[in-house]
Scaffold this motif. Structure first.
Motif, short mmCIF file in Angstrom:
data_model
loop_
_atom_site.label_atom_id
_atom_site.label_comp_id
_atom_site.label_asym_id
_atom_site.label_seq_id
_atom_site.Cartn_x
_atom_site.Cartn_y
_atom_site.Cartn_z
N LYS A 152 0.83 12.12 7.74
CA LYS A 152 0.59 12.95 9.01
C LYS A 152 -0.80 12.51 9.62
CE LYS A 152 -1.22 17.79 9.95
NZ LYS A 152 -1.14 19.02 8.91
N HIS A 153 -1.73 11.68 8.72
CA HIS A 153 -3.02 11.22 9.27
C HIS A 153 -2.70 9.89 9.96
CE1 HIS A 153 -7.52 9.98 8.18
NE2 HIS A 153 -7.06 9.78 9.45
N ILE A 154 -1.83 9.19 9.69
CA ILE A 154 -1.38 7.83 10.24
C ILE A 154 -0.59 8.46 11.65
CG2 ILE A 154 0.25 6.05 10.37
CD1 ILE A 154 -0.04 5.82 7.38
N TYR A 155 0.13 9.38 11.56
CA TYR A 155 0.81 9.67 12.91
C TYR A 155 -0.49 10.29 13.93
CZ TYR A 155 2.58 13.16 16.18
OH TYR A 155 3.19 13.84 17.34
N LYS A 156 -1.60 11.23 13.43
CA LYS A 156 -2.57 11.45 14.11
C LYS A 156 -3.39 10.26 14.85
CE LYS A 156 -3.47 16.21 12.32
NZ LYS A 156 -4.51 16.97 11.73
N MET A 157 -3.51 9.12 13.99
CA MET A 157 -4.25 8.03 14.58
C MET A 157 -3.34 7.49 15.72
SD MET A 157 -6.42 6.09 11.42
CE MET A 157 -4.78 6.06 10.44
N ALA A 158 -2.13 7.47 15.47
CA ALA A 158 -1.16 6.58 16.48
C ALA A 158 -1.29 7.41 17.51
CB ALA A 158 0.18 6.54 15.88
N PHE A 159 -1.04 8.70 17.59
CA PHE A 159 -0.97 9.84 18.84
C PHE A 159 -2.22 9.48 19.47
CE2 PHE A 159 -1.83 13.85 20.75
CZ PHE A 159 -0.80 13.97 21.42
N GLY A 160 -3.35 9.69 18.91
CA GLY A 160 -4.55 9.28 19.67
C GLY A 160 -4.82 8.16 20.48
N LEU A 161 -4.34 6.91 19.76
CA LEU A 161 -4.71 5.63 20.26
C LEU A 161 -3.55 5.58 21.35
CD1 LEU A 161 -4.87 3.81 16.96
CD2 LEU A 161 -6.74 4.10 18.65
N LEU A 162 -2.38 6.10 21.48
CA LEU A 162 -1.48 5.99 22.63
C LEU A 162 -1.98 6.71 23.60
CD1 LEU A 162 2.01 6.36 20.65
CD2 LEU A 162 1.21 4.26 22.16
N MET A 218 1.00 -1.25 -0.03
CA MET A 218 0.15 0.00 -0.13
C MET A 218 0.91 1.33 0.15
SD MET A 218 -2.86 1.18 2.59
CE MET A 218 -3.96 -0.41 2.34
N LYS A 219 0.65 2.19 -0.75
CA LYS A 219 1.18 3.54 -0.79
C LYS A 219 0.67 4.43 -0.04
CE LYS A 219 3.78 2.06 -4.37
NZ LYS A 219 5.15 1.64 -4.18
N ILE A 220 1.70 5.39 0.82
CA ILE A 220 1.20 6.37 1.57
C ILE A 220 2.01 7.66 1.14
CG2 ILE A 220 0.70 4.97 3.48
CD1 ILE A 220 3.31 5.60 4.74
N VAL A 221 1.55 8.77 1.51
CA VAL A 221 2.27 10.11 1.19
C VAL A 221 2.80 10.69 2.20
CG1 VAL A 221 2.04 12.25 -0.06
CG2 VAL A 221 0.19 10.18 -0.77
N LYS A 222 4.11 10.93 2.24
CA LYS A 222 5.00 11.75 3.35
C LYS A 222 4.48 12.89 3.28
CE LYS A 222 9.18 10.16 3.97
NZ LYS A 222 10.39 9.89 3.97
N HIS A 223 5.26 13.83 4.49
CA HIS A 223 4.96 15.35 4.45
C HIS A 223 5.54 15.95 3.35
CE1 HIS A 223 4.24 14.15 8.64
NE2 HIS A 223 3.82 15.29 8.87
N SER A 224 6.54 15.59 2.60
CA SER A 224 7.08 16.05 1.67
C SER A 224 6.46 16.03 0.35
CB SER A 224 8.74 15.78 1.60
OG SER A 224 8.81 14.25 1.16
N GLY A 225 5.40 15.10 0.31
CA GLY A 225 4.79 14.75 -1.06
C GLY A 225 5.23 13.30 -1.48
N VAL A 226 6.42 12.98 -1.08
CA VAL A 226 6.86 11.71 -1.75
C VAL A 226 6.32 10.74 -1.45
CG1 VAL A 226 8.88 10.22 -1.64
CG2 VAL A 226 9.14 12.80 -1.83
N LYS A 246 -6.45 -1.08 10.11
CA LYS A 246 -7.85 -1.38 9.82
C LYS A 246 -8.21 0.18 9.05
CE LYS A 246 -9.30 -4.78 13.33
NZ LYS A 246 -10.20 -5.02 14.41
N GLU A 247 -7.72 0.96 9.30
CA GLU A 247 -8.06 2.42 8.93
C GLU A 247 -7.37 2.87 7.70
OE1 GLU A 247 -10.86 3.99 10.00
OE2 GLU A 247 -11.05 2.56 11.44
N VAL A 248 -6.06 2.26 7.40
CA VAL A 248 -5.21 2.80 6.37
C VAL A 248 -5.90 2.77 4.77
CG1 VAL A 248 -3.05 2.97 7.77
CG2 VAL A 248 -3.82 0.86 6.36
N TYR A 249 -5.77 3.57 3.93
CA TYR A 249 -5.98 3.25 2.67
C TYR A 249 -5.03 3.79 1.68
CZ TYR A 249 -7.19 8.23 3.86
OH TYR A 249 -7.18 9.43 3.98
N GLU A 250 -4.95 3.32 0.31
CA GLU A 250 -4.27 3.72 -0.47
C GLU A 250 -4.06 5.46 -0.65
OE1 GLU A 250 -1.37 2.78 -3.31
OE2 GLU A 250 -2.78 1.27 -2.16
N GLY A 251 -2.85 6.02 -0.55
CA GLY A 251 -2.58 7.42 -0.65
C GLY A 251 -2.75 8.11 0.78
#
Length: 275
Positions: free
Chosen positions: A50-60, A1-9, A41-46
Motif C-alpha cells: 500500500k505504501h509502495i502504491y502511494k509512492m508510485a501514484f504520487g510520483l506518476l 527484500m521482503k514486503i507485506v501485501k494487503h492481505s498480510g502475506v 531509494k525509499e523501500v525498506y524491509e517490511g
C-alpha cells in the motif's frame, strides 16, 4: 527484500512486476525508470505494498495526472461503492460500449419466485442476465457459493418469458462480474455450469481491466483533479464515466467548479481518454 501485501502475506519485492504496472499507466519508459529509481531509494524491509502504491501514484501524478489516473484504476472502481449501485451502472455502460442494449435493476418473475437482476443486456437477440458482486475490501474473493446461488436464480428466470426490451423475451445466458477476483472453485463451477465470469484479472485476456483500457471507458472516480465529494456529486448526477464530462462539461459547472478548475479537469479527462 521482503514486503507485506494487503492481505498480510509477506513476499519478495518484485521490481519487474512494479515496472510492468507502471508502464500500463501509459507513462513513458523514461518516466517509469525515474519513478522506479526513486521508489527503490525509499523501500525498506517490511514495507507495505500500500505504501509502495502511494509512492508510485504520487510520483506518476507529478509527471502526468492522466497517467496517475490510469494507474489508479482499480482503486477508482472501488470508489464506485460502497453499495455497488454505481458499479452496476458502470458495468451496463461497459456493455453498451460493446453495442449491447442494457437495462439496470429490474424485478422479474421467475417460475417459482421473483428476482431483482442487476443488469440485463441484449445483443443479436440474445438476452443475458448480469449479476455484479462488488467488494469494498481489496482482498475479498468471490467464492463458489456465489455462482451456485446465481445459477439457481438463472434457472428459475429462464423458465419464463419476460418483458425486458420488448414482450415475450427469454433469458438465455448468465454473467457474473466482480471488481476483485474469483476463487478457483468458483471458476471451475462456473465453467462447468456454462456461466461467464469477468473479474479484474479473469479471463487472462479480455478481463475487466483490459476491457476498460481497450474502450477507454474510465470511471469518473479515476480523475485526480477532482475531490472525493466532487466525484460523489457527479455520480449522483449519473455521470459515471470520464467520457461523460468530455461529452458535456456543464456537469462540472453544475457541481460548482470554477472555469480554471474545469479547464484542469478537462485537460486530464482528454489525456486519459486520448480524446
Amino acid at each position: 527484500m521482503k514486503i507485506v501485501k494487503h492481505s498480510g502475506v509477506i513476499v519478495d519485492f518484485n521490481r519487474s512486476k512494479l515496472k510492468e504496472s507502471l508502464l500500463k499507466s501509459g507513462a513513458t519508459p523514461a518516466v517509469v525508470d525515474d519513478v522506479l529509481q526513486l521508489i527503490e531509494k525509499e523501500v525498506y524491509e517490511g514495507i507495505s505494498t500500500k505504501h509502495i502504491y502511494k509512492m508510485a501514484f504520487g510520483l506518476l501524478k507529478k509527471a502526468s495526472n492522466s497517467h496517475a489516473a490510469q494507474y489508479n484504476l482499480r482503486e477508482a472502481i472501488r470508489l464506485l461503492g460502497p453499495t455497488g449501485f454505481f458499479f452496476e451502472k458502470f458495468i451496463a455502460r461497459l456493455f453498451a460500449s460493446e453495442h449491447y442494449e442494457t437495462k439496470v435493476n429490474l424485478n422479474l418473475q421467475g417460475k417459482c419466485v421473483s428476482h431483482e437482476v442487476d443488469v440485463l443486456v441484449k445483443n443479436n437477440n440474445v438476452i443475458t442476465m448480469v449479476e455484479c458482486k462488488f467488494h469494498v475490501g481489496r482482498d475479498a474473493v468471490t467464492d463458489v457459493k456465489v455462482p451456485m446461488y446465481i445459477l439457481s436464480r438463472f434457472n428459475d428466470l429462464k423458465e419464463r418469458q419476460h418483458e425486458i426490451f420488448s414482450r415475450g423475451e427469454s433469458i438465455s445466458k448468465c454473467w457474473i462480474i466482480t471488481n476483485n477476483r474469483f476463487s478457483t472453485d468458483a471458476v471451475d463451477f462456473a465453467e462447468c455450469s456454462g456461466i461467464n465470469l469477468l473479474s479484474w484479472d479473469h479471463p487472462t485476456t479480455n478481463n475487466l481491466k483490459n476491457r476498460i483500457d481497450n474502450h477507454r471507458l474510465y470511471p469518473i472516480t479515476c480523475l485526480t483533479t477532482l475531490s472525493l465529494s466532487e466525484k460523489e456529486k457527479l455520480l449522483i448526477l449519473d455521470v459515471i464515466l470520464v467520457q461523460d464530462i468530455i461529452d458535456d462539461r456543464t456537469y462540472l459547472e453544475k457541481i460548482g467548479l470554477s472555469p480554471k478548475r474545469t479547464k484542469n479537469v478537462m485537460k486530464e479527462a482528454s489525456a486519459l481518454c486520448r480524446f
